[in-house]
Design an enzyme around this catalytic site. Structure first.
Site, PDB file in Angstrom:
ATOM      1  N   ASP A 252       0.857  -1.187   0.000  1.00 45.16           N
ATOM      2  CA  ASP A 252       0.000   0.000   0.000  1.00 45.16           C
ATOM      3  C   ASP A 252       0.893   1.236   0.000  1.00 45.16           C
ATOM      4  O   ASP A 252       2.126   1.121  -0.089  1.00 45.16           O
ATOM      5  CB  ASP A 252      -0.967  -0.023   1.200  1.00 45.16           C
ATOM      6  CG  ASP A 252      -2.319   0.570   0.819  1.00 45.16           C
ATOM      7  OD1 ASP A 252      -2.350   1.739   0.402  1.00 45.16           O
ATOM      8  OD2 ASP A 252      -3.333  -0.143   0.917  1.00 45.16           O
TER       9      ASP A 252
ATOM     10  N   HIS B 176      -2.667   3.399  -4.650  1.00 44.19           N
ATOM     11  CA  HIS B 176      -2.152   2.812  -3.397  1.00 44.19           C
ATOM     12  C   HIS B 176      -0.743   2.248  -3.589  1.00 44.19           C
ATOM     13  O   HIS B 176      -0.433   1.146  -3.124  1.00 44.19           O
ATOM     14  CB  HIS B 176      -3.103   1.735  -2.864  1.00 44.19           C
ATOM     15  CG  HIS B 176      -4.341   2.284  -2.236  1.00 44.19           C
ATOM     16  ND1 HIS B 176      -4.363   2.862  -0.983  1.00 44.19           N
ATOM     17  CD2 HIS B 176      -5.618   2.372  -2.699  1.00 44.19           C
ATOM     18  CE1 HIS B 176      -5.600   3.257  -0.686  1.00 44.19           C
ATOM     19  NE2 HIS B 176      -6.381   2.977  -1.720  1.00 44.19           N
TER      20      HIS B 176
ATOM     21  N   GLU C  54      -9.747   3.291  -5.364  1.00 48.03           N
ATOM     22  CA  GLU C  54      -9.270   4.589  -4.880  1.00 48.03           C
ATOM     23  C   GLU C  54      -8.037   5.050  -5.658  1.00 48.03           C
ATOM     24  O   GLU C  54      -6.985   5.284  -5.086  1.00 48.03           O
ATOM     25  CB  GLU C  54      -8.962   4.499  -3.379  1.00 48.03           C
ATOM     26  CG  GLU C  54     -10.212   4.250  -2.550  1.00 48.03           C
ATOM     27  CD  GLU C  54      -9.931   4.112  -1.074  1.00 48.03           C
ATOM     28  OE1 GLU C  54     -10.821   4.474  -0.286  1.00 48.03           O
ATOM     29  OE2 GLU C  54      -8.852   3.627  -0.683  1.00 48.03           O
TER      30      GLU C  54
HETATM   31  C1  ACM Z   1     -10.879  -0.279   0.545  1.00 41.57           C
HETATM   32  O1  ACM Z   1     -11.504  -0.108   1.614  1.00 41.57           O
HETATM   33  N1  ACM Z   1      -9.889   0.541   0.234  1.00 41.57           N
HETATM   34  C2  ACM Z   1     -11.201  -1.351  -0.345  1.00 41.57           C
END
Ligand code: ACM
Length: 510
Positions: free
Chosen positions: A179, A250, A314
């Protein structure tokens, strides 16, 4: 001797169980009659029972406790089993080795809770109540995701985590390995991913947006041997480890290690110390796709899981909109705009995994945006499950208000700091139906099951992690294995089950 139980208090609830008078006693004379192909299950039974009971459970053709594969029991599927306990004999049968592993967890739960302790328990008689159990899971995918990117946990702890999953017949351990705040997956050809991307200078304190930091460096990464060992350990318990490598968003930790993968190759970034959504994302040039394929080659080498998760959620597209190279890539691919590079990128990655015989998995933002050969995890809204299933996706329901265990489990002010914005209590987890009520049979058939998520921005220790996970994961396991169960019945089974969690040292308090 414990009082004779009038009901079985198993978690998850078996499909069919009849309790009978009497019991079978496991003692120093008990031997295992191990059928062909049942050796791994016998070995697991010994491994799990030895610490508390000291029993050797030697193999013998005359053994009173039989473990057998029976291809005539195909209706039980991969994971189903039948267990018959009589005063002088125990018979555990399944069509598939995984079914025997599930049955062994039932045997463990039928014993007094002290059987789950890892220290010798003197003076306990190891009684199994006589019973007939036929047990088949409602859903094949009963998962638990652990984020080891925000806060690292060593493999020694992950093995215990797997043991707790296996007790609850959880089938998938989803390991969130990368991440913005850390990269934990070793890749031989790309050593800086862990050397640089595995460490951050400090961590934000409090929720996203707060402006205080702890000043404490945090880091860690796994070796390939550790991960391969974890995969074997989990497989011996019937748990598949599914890795997740986030892309194209991410990825701040990867960009800190290899700035040329970004949209501003000249820019030096730190491994992110904040929480939230980071707007630095991968570039879309050829070198980036090569990078992803190199990483995924290593991932596929280490993880035999049929499913490989590549994140996908995201991913702000502002960098692509501003980048000449990204805009040119969009035009060259005939895409209507740079935003469409997201689907294009994941399409390339998904094709690569499919060509290697794997199934790509991604987080759905709407249920309608990922290539259709992706298995999708719907997390934002329950309606996305139906949207995705109708589109032809296989779906795992991960609705955040029912499966995100980083939210507090009650509004009690003594709860430790948690993901703000919601409370996810035990009842919400228990009530969550993975298959939407209005799903037609075809869409319903595409829902593989459900999964719990533990994001670890605010969770640094195993004790905290287990406090958040249990008992809520018990509710998810019940729902995933048994379908809808009665709340009061679940609560009363959980009361008994709590003694098992106590014997395992799972903390009841923060
Ligand atoms: C998430 O909660 N980023 C999948």
């Amino acid at each position: 001797m414990p009082a004779h139980r009038s009901v079985l208090t198993l978690v998850p609830l078996p499909t069919k169980a009849v309790l009978r008078p009497g019991h079978f006693t496991l003692d120093a004379d008990t031997a295992l009659h191990v059928g062909t192909g049942a050796e791994p299950a016998a070995e697991l039974l010994r491994t799990l029972l030895a610490p508390a009971t000291g029993l050797s459970l030697r193999p013998s053709p005359d053994g009173q406790f039989t473990l057998a594969l029976d291809s005539g029991l195909g209706d039980l599927g991969e994971e189903g089993y039948v267990l018959a306990v009589e005063p002088h004999a125990v018979l555990l049968r399944a069509a598939h080795p995984t079914g025997l592993l599930r049955g062994i967890q039932t045997v463990r739960q039928l014993l007094p809770p002290q059987a789950l302790s890892d220290i010798p328990q003197r003076g306990t008689r190891w009684l199994l109540p006589c019973a007939d159990i036929t047990d088949i899971p409602r859903h094949p995918w009963r998962g638990a995701m652990l984020d080891v990117a925000r806060h690292f946990q060593p493999v020694s702890y992950l093995r215990r985590y797997v043991d707790l999953l296996a007790l609850h017949k959880i089938s998938v351990f989803h390991l969130h390995l990368t991440d913005d705040q850390g990269w934990r997956m070793p890749v031989a050809a790309l050593p800086k991913l862990t050397e640089i991307g595995g460490h951050r200078a400090e961590s934000q304190m409090g929720p996203a947006g707060s402006d205080t930091y702890d000043g404490i460096p945090h880091g860690g990464s796994y070796t390939r041997a550790e991960l391969a060992g974890l995969v074997r350990y989990a497989a011996a318990r019937g748990v598949t480890v599914m890795p997740e490598i986030e892309m194209p968003g991410h990825v701040r930790a990867a960009l800190a290690a290899y700035p040329a993968l970004g949209n501003h190759p000249e820019r030096t970034l730190d491994v992110w110390t904040r929480w939230g959504v980071c707007d630095t994302v991968l570039g879309v040039h050829d070198e980036v796709l090569d990078f992803c394929r190199t990483v995924l080659d290593e991932v596929m080498d280490v993880f035999p899981s049929p499913y490989i998760h590549v994140g996908g959620e995201e991913c702000p597209t502002s960098e692509w909109t501003r980048s000449v190279a990204a805009r040119e890539r969009a035009v060259a691919q005939g895409l209507p705009n740079p935003e469409a590079l997201h689907g294009w990128f994941l399409g390339r990655i998904g094709d690569f995994l499919v060509r290697h015989g794997r199934r790509p998995v991604g987080w759905a933002e709407t249920g309608a945006e990922l290539p259709v050969d992706f298995t999708v995890m719907t997390w934002r809204d329950p309606s996305h499950t139906l949207t995705a299933a109708r589109r032809g996706h296989a779906v795992v329901s991960a609705y955040h208000r029912a499966t995100y265990l980083d939210y507090a489990q009650s509004a009690d002010p003594h709860e430790p700091p948690a993901q703000p914005g919601a409370v996810v209590d035990l009842r919400a987890v228990h009530a969550h139906a993975p298959v939407p009520e209005d799903a037609d049979a075809q869409a319903a058939g595409r829902v593989l099951g459900t999964q719990a998520q533990l994001w670890t921005e605010f969770v640094t220790t195993p004790a905290h992690l287990e406090y958040l996970t249990y008992p809520r994961l018990c509710a998810l396991a019940d729902r995933g294995w048994s379908g809808a169960t009665d709340w009061a019945d679940f609560r009363s089974r959980l009361d008994e089950h709590t003694a098992r969690l106590d014997a395992l040292g799972v903390p009841r308090h923060p």
